[in-house]
Enzyme design. Sequence first.
Site, PDB file in Angstrom:
ATOM      1  CB  VAL A   1      44.031  40.453  38.291  1.00 45.39           C
ATOM      2  CG1 VAL A   1      44.848  41.602  38.889  1.00 45.39           C
ATOM      3  CG2 VAL A   1      44.939  39.344  37.795  1.00 45.39           C
ATOM      4  CE  LYS A   2      38.365  43.381  45.587  1.00 47.71           C
ATOM      5  NZ  LYS A   2      37.114  43.699  44.925  1.00 47.71           N
ATOM      6  CB  SER A   3      43.488  45.140  38.328  1.00 43.16           C
ATOM      7  OG  SER A   3      42.477  45.554  37.430  1.00 43.16           O
TER       8      SER A   3
END
Length: 290
Positions: free
Chosen positions: A150-152
């Site tokens: 997840v590119k959070s």
Amino acid sequence: MSRLVYADGSMIPRQDAKVSVFDHGLLYGDGVFEGIRAYNGRVFKLAEHIRRLYESAHSILLRIPLDQKEMEEAVLQTVRANGFRDCYIRLVVTRGVGDLGLDPSKCGEPSVFIVADDIILYPEEAYRKGLPVMSVAVRRTAPDALSPRVKSLNYLNNVMAKAIANLAGVPEVLMLNQQGYVVEGTGDNVFIVRGRTLITPAPYLGILEGVTRNTVMEMASSMGFEVSEGVFSLHDVYVADECFLTGTAAEIAPVTVVDGRAIGTGEPGPVTRRLMEGFRDLANSTGTPL
Ligand code: PXG
């Protein structure tokens, strides 16, 4: 020309582009983002970046108020409005404005903003001579805590790893997972080369599946190299023939020293150089036209 930022459907002057102190992206890192690039009047791998953004959002139960095609159009509109042909694009979706509790159900509409800006590159010398990097004690986020896929907006341990690099005077680091296997840099994926084989850490180890990584894997296969997703330690890096990093910002950056050990000859190797050339050609000739 004054720069414009896309903010929730409008193009506004950069100095007016602000987020609320009640935005959960700011308060809790509750949101997702993408870093995209335009080359030579085209946005490179736009659909791939947008797909990853929507997968990241889906994973954290964030519903983006546009569909993927509309988001692609918003990116193109932002780049066009600023007159760029080559630029870096930062696309952010936050949970939006809520209250001072962390409950996401208190947030209204997610906020979407898109910034197009000049690209900050490693110095040209880094690509000619290669980068020295070091390993750090700060671990990449464990997949059972928060998936690195997840590119959070939670990048604090990568930021800390970069701070250590700054203290040590090196441009980038290699991050390990909780088992001590090499996973990636702070904003780049990593590859090692042995003979005609490229190895890059497998996604289950805890990495962001980089768009550049996937592009390099495809390109290397089509050039006739063996490409595998695997598991390797720092020792494997030290004794590799070549090592390089990949990312939207870095493109393909040769790594020539790791923790004081020269990699291969200590100069960018022939496989890395060939891939760098192939990548430049691809980036400058493919993509969504502006
Ligand atoms: N790993 C991590 C942890 C990343 O954040 C990559 C690999 C490379 O992925 P792409 O899809 O770009 O090939 C990233 C990408 C920046 C910046 O502005 C870039 C990234 C993250 C934060 C900042 O330099 N990411």
